[in-house]
Design an enzyme around this catalytic site. Structure first.
Site, PDB file in Angstrom:
ATOM      1  N   HIS A  64      38.830 -26.433 -10.190  1.00 35.01           N
ATOM      2  CA  HIS A  64      40.146 -25.889 -10.350  1.00 35.01           C
ATOM      3  C   HIS A  64      39.462 -24.875 -11.143  1.00 35.01           C
ATOM      4  CE1 HIS A  64      44.491 -26.643 -11.222  1.00 35.01           C
ATOM      5  NE2 HIS A  64      43.994 -25.317 -12.051  1.00 35.01           N
ATOM      6  N   HIS A  66      42.243 -19.485 -11.662  1.00 45.29           N
ATOM      7  CA  HIS A  66      42.589 -19.253 -11.485  1.00 45.29           C
ATOM      8  C   HIS A  66      41.918 -17.184 -11.802  1.00 45.29           C
ATOM      9  CE1 HIS A  66      46.274 -21.513 -11.868  1.00 45.29           C
ATOM     10  NE2 HIS A  66      45.650 -22.879 -12.750  1.00 45.29           N
ATOM     11  N   GLN A 159      52.938 -19.921  -7.792  1.00 44.75           N
ATOM     12  CA  GLN A 159      53.096 -20.372  -9.186  1.00 44.75           C
ATOM     13  C   GLN A 159      54.808 -20.444  -9.764  1.00 44.75           C
ATOM     14  OE1 GLN A 159      51.118 -19.862 -12.619  1.00 44.75           O
ATOM     15  NE2 GLN A 159      52.822 -21.181 -13.193  1.00 44.75           N
ATOM     16  N   HIS A 217      49.239 -28.441  -8.227  1.00 43.98           N
ATOM     17  CA  HIS A 217      49.105 -28.640  -9.763  1.00 43.98           C
ATOM     18  C   HIS A 217      50.137 -29.155 -10.246  1.00 43.98           C
ATOM     19  CE1 HIS A 217      47.131 -24.565 -10.703  1.00 43.98           C
ATOM     20  NE2 HIS A 217      46.827 -24.970 -12.003  1.00 43.98           N
ATOM     21  N   GLU A 220      51.772 -31.460 -14.851  1.00 48.01           N
ATOM     22  CA  GLU A 220      51.015 -30.943 -15.969  1.00 48.01           C
ATOM     23  C   GLU A 220      52.228 -30.991 -17.196  1.00 48.01           C
ATOM     24  OE1 GLU A 220      49.612 -26.554 -15.335  1.00 48.01           O
ATOM     25  OE2 GLU A 220      48.186 -27.031 -17.564  1.00 48.01           O
ATOM     26  N   ASP A 316      39.503 -23.896 -15.671  1.00 44.57           N
ATOM     27  CA  ASP A 316      40.990 -23.599 -15.400  1.00 44.57           C
ATOM     28  C   ASP A 316      41.054 -21.889 -15.868  1.00 44.57           C
ATOM     29  OD1 ASP A 316      43.621 -24.392 -14.931  1.00 44.57           O
ATOM     30  OD2 ASP A 316      44.674 -25.210 -16.327  1.00 44.57           O
ATOM     31  N   TRP A 322      47.048 -18.087 -20.653  1.00 40.04           N
ATOM     32  CA  TRP A 322      47.301 -19.202 -21.728  1.00 40.04           C
ATOM     33  C   TRP A 322      45.960 -20.090 -22.364  1.00 40.04           C
ATOM     34  CZ3 TRP A 322      47.938 -17.918 -16.403  1.00 40.04           C
ATOM     35  CH2 TRP A 322      49.637 -18.133 -15.840  1.00 40.04           C
TER      36      TRP A 322
END
Ligand SMILES: [Zn+2]
Length: 440
Positions: A64, A66, A159, A217, A220, A316, A322
Site C-alpha cells: 500500500h 502512493h 481519490q 481505501h 479510513e 502508505d 499526509w
C-alpha cells in the site's frame, strides 16, 4: 536505468532463514532458486555471497503506497492540521501544478531508496481524478523502467470519490484500459453511506468483468458507523472474487462495537478478504478529533490474523501531503505496527516481519516470490540473526539480490568507541545472539 544484464547465478553460503533454519545455502541458477539446504554443491565459478550466519529473507514488499505523491512534501505548502482531510485538500491544490516529468523523477528517486532498502515489490495507488491522467501515464512509464529491479503494481484510485467526483467512472475505465493493474475505491469519502456502498458494488463489478484484483481505501475514519468493509466482503462473495480483494486501512474497525466486529470478521474470513493496515499513517492521522484518551486508529490486526485473514503492513506515504517522514524502510513500518498492535510475543513479532514480506506478496499475487526452489532469486541479506532482531535493529541491508544479481550493498553498521583504551570498533546497533556479548 535502461539496460540490465541477464539473470545470473549465485550461491549464498551460511544463511539463517526467517523460519529458523540455520547454516543454509541458497543456489540460484539463471536467476531462479534451484535449491536450499546445507553445504550445497554449486557449478564452478558461481559467484558467492557469504551470509556469515546472518538472516537472508525474501525481499520486502509494500502492498500500500502512493508513488504519485511521494517526495512532494511541502508542495505547495505543509499540512498544518495534520489531518487526512487537509491532506486530500492539499493534494487537490498540488494536482494542477504536477508535470509528467516531475512525477517520474520523484517516483524513480523513491524506487532507488526502495531498492537500497531491499524493498523490491510495491503496490501503488495512482490518483485517476485528473482529466489528464498525468500520474497514470507517468507511473506506467516508471513501472516499465524499474521492472528489472522492482515490481510495481498500480491501483486505479479515485481519490476524490468514484461517485462524488464527476467523470470518475470514465477515468477509472480509461486508466484500466491504459494498463493499470488493480481496481481501487474510497467509499467512506463518497457523499453518503448509501453512495459509499453503491461505489463498492460498482467497482467490484468492474473488477469481476475484467478479471482484476480490488484494493480499496476502506473506512479510513474514526467513525464506528463507517461499515463499508461489510459491503466489500459481501460483494466479494457475491461476485466470486474470494482471495482477490483487499481492504486497505479499515481504521473504523478500531472504534466499532465489538459485538458487531465478531460478525464482521467472520464475513471477511468467508470472503478471504486481504487486509492492509498502515501503522505509521494510521497512528498519526486517526484520533485527530479526539480529546484524551486518543484512539490509536489502527485496525484490529491480532484479531484478524487469529481469524486466518492475511494482514499486511503498508508504508502508505513518504514525504507527501499526509506524512512528512518515512524512508522506504519496511522494518520501520513493521516495528510501528508491532508497537501499535501490542504484538510483543515472539510469534506475534515474527508475524509482523511476515506482514512486510510474505503477506503483502500474497495480496499482490506475486507467484514467483519466496525462498523456495522455483521462485525468482530475489532476497535481502540483513545484519541480524533472525526476523525479531531485524525488527529490533532496523537491520542494515548488507546485500539486495534480484534474479541472482547483487543490485545493492550497504556496509555493516559499526561504531568506533574510544573509552581511553584505544579505538574499539563494535557493531552498532548491537547484535546480541546465542549468549554473544557486545563489547562492554
Ligand atoms: Zn493510501
Amino acid at each position: 536505468m535502461t539496460t540490465f544484464p541477464p539473470a545470473q547465478d549465485l550461491i549464498v553460503r551460511n544463511a539463517s532463514l526467517p523460519d529458523g533454519r540455520r547454516a543454509q545455502d541458497i543456489l540460484i541458477l539463471a536467476g531462479t532458486i534451484k535449491a536450499i539446504g546445507p553445504a550445497l554443491d554449486a557449478p564452478e565459478a558461481t559467484p558467492v555471497l557469504d551470509a556469515k550466519g546472518d538472516l537472508v529473507a525474501p525481499p520486502f514488499v509494500d502492498a500500500h503506497f502512493h508513488m504519485d505523491s511521494a517526495l512532494s512534501y511541502g508542495l505547495p505548502r505543509i499540512n498544518a492540521s495534520g489531518t487526512l482531510l487537509e491532506g486530500i485538500a492539499l493534494w487537490g491544490e498540488l494536482k494542477p501544478e504536477l508535470t509528467h516529468q516531475a512525477i517520474v523523477d520523484r517516483a524513480l528517486a523513491y524506487c532507488d531508496w526502495a531498492i537500497g532498502r531491499g524493498l523490491l515489490a510495491i503496490r501503488s495507488h495512482v490518483d485517476i481524478c485528473d482529466p489528464r491522467l498525468l500520474a497514470v501515464d507517468a507511473l506506467i512509464e516508471v513501472r516499465e523502467k524499474v521492472a528489472p529491479w522492482l515490481t510495481l503494481q498500480l491501483v486505479a484510485f479515485p481519490q476524490d470519490g468514484f461517485l462524488r467526483a464527476q467523470g470518475s467512472r470514465e477515468r477509472l475505465i480509461a486508466a484500466l484500459d491504459r494498463g493499470v493493474d488493480v481496481v481501487g475505491g474510497i467509499p467512506h469519502f463518497e457523499r453518503t453511506m448509501a453512495q459509499g456502498a453503491e461505489s463498492v458494488r460498482a467497482l467490484c463489478e468492474i473488477a469481476a468483468e475484467r478479471g482484476l484484483r480490488v484494493d480499496m481505501h476502506c473506512d479510513e475514519s474514526d467513525d464506528p458507523m463507517s461499515r463499508h468493509v461489510e459491503t466489500l466482503a459481501a460483494e466479494t462473495t457475491r461476485l466470486g472474487l474470494e482471495g482477490r480483494v483487499t481492504g486497505s486501512h479499515l481504521t473504523s474497525m478500531h472504534s466499532m462495537d465489538s459485538y458487531y466486529v465478531s460478525k464482521l470478521i467472520a464475513l471477511m474470513a468467508e470472503a478471504e478478504l486481504g487486509v492492509i493496515a498502515n501503522p505509521l499513517i494510521n497512528i498519526t492521522l486517526q484520533g485527530r478529533h479526539d480529546g484524551y484518551p486518543k484512539r490509536r486508529g489502527m485496525t484490529r490486526v491480532p484479531e484478524l490474523l487469529a481469524a486466518g485473514l492475511t494482514v499486511a503492513f503498508g508504508h502508505d506515504c513518504v514525504m507527501d501531503p499526509w506524512y512528512g517522514l518515512g524512508s522506504a524502510d519496511m522494518l520501520e513500518v513493521a516495528a510501528m505496527g508491532l508497537h501499535v498492535a501490542q504484538m510483543t510475543g515472539q510469534s506475534a513479532m515474527a508475524e509482523c516481519f511476515s506482514a512486510v514480506t510474505t503477506a503483502p506478496a500474497k495480496l499482490m499475487g506475486l507467484d514467483d516470490y519466496g525462498l523456495m526452489p522455483g521462485c525468482r532469486g530475489d532476497l535481502v541479506l540483513l545484519q541480524a540473526g533472525d526476523p525479531v532482531e531485524a525488527l529490533r535493529l532496523r537491520a542494515t541491508r548488507l546485500a539486495v539480490v534480484r534474479g541472482g544479481r547483487i543490485i545493492a550493498r550497504t556496509p555493516a553498521a559499526t561504531a568506533t568507541l574510544d573509552l581511553g583504551d584505544g579505538d574499539r570498533p563494535t557493531l552498532n546497533p548491537v547484535s546480541w545472539r546465542g549468549g554473544e556479548r557486545p563489547g562492554f
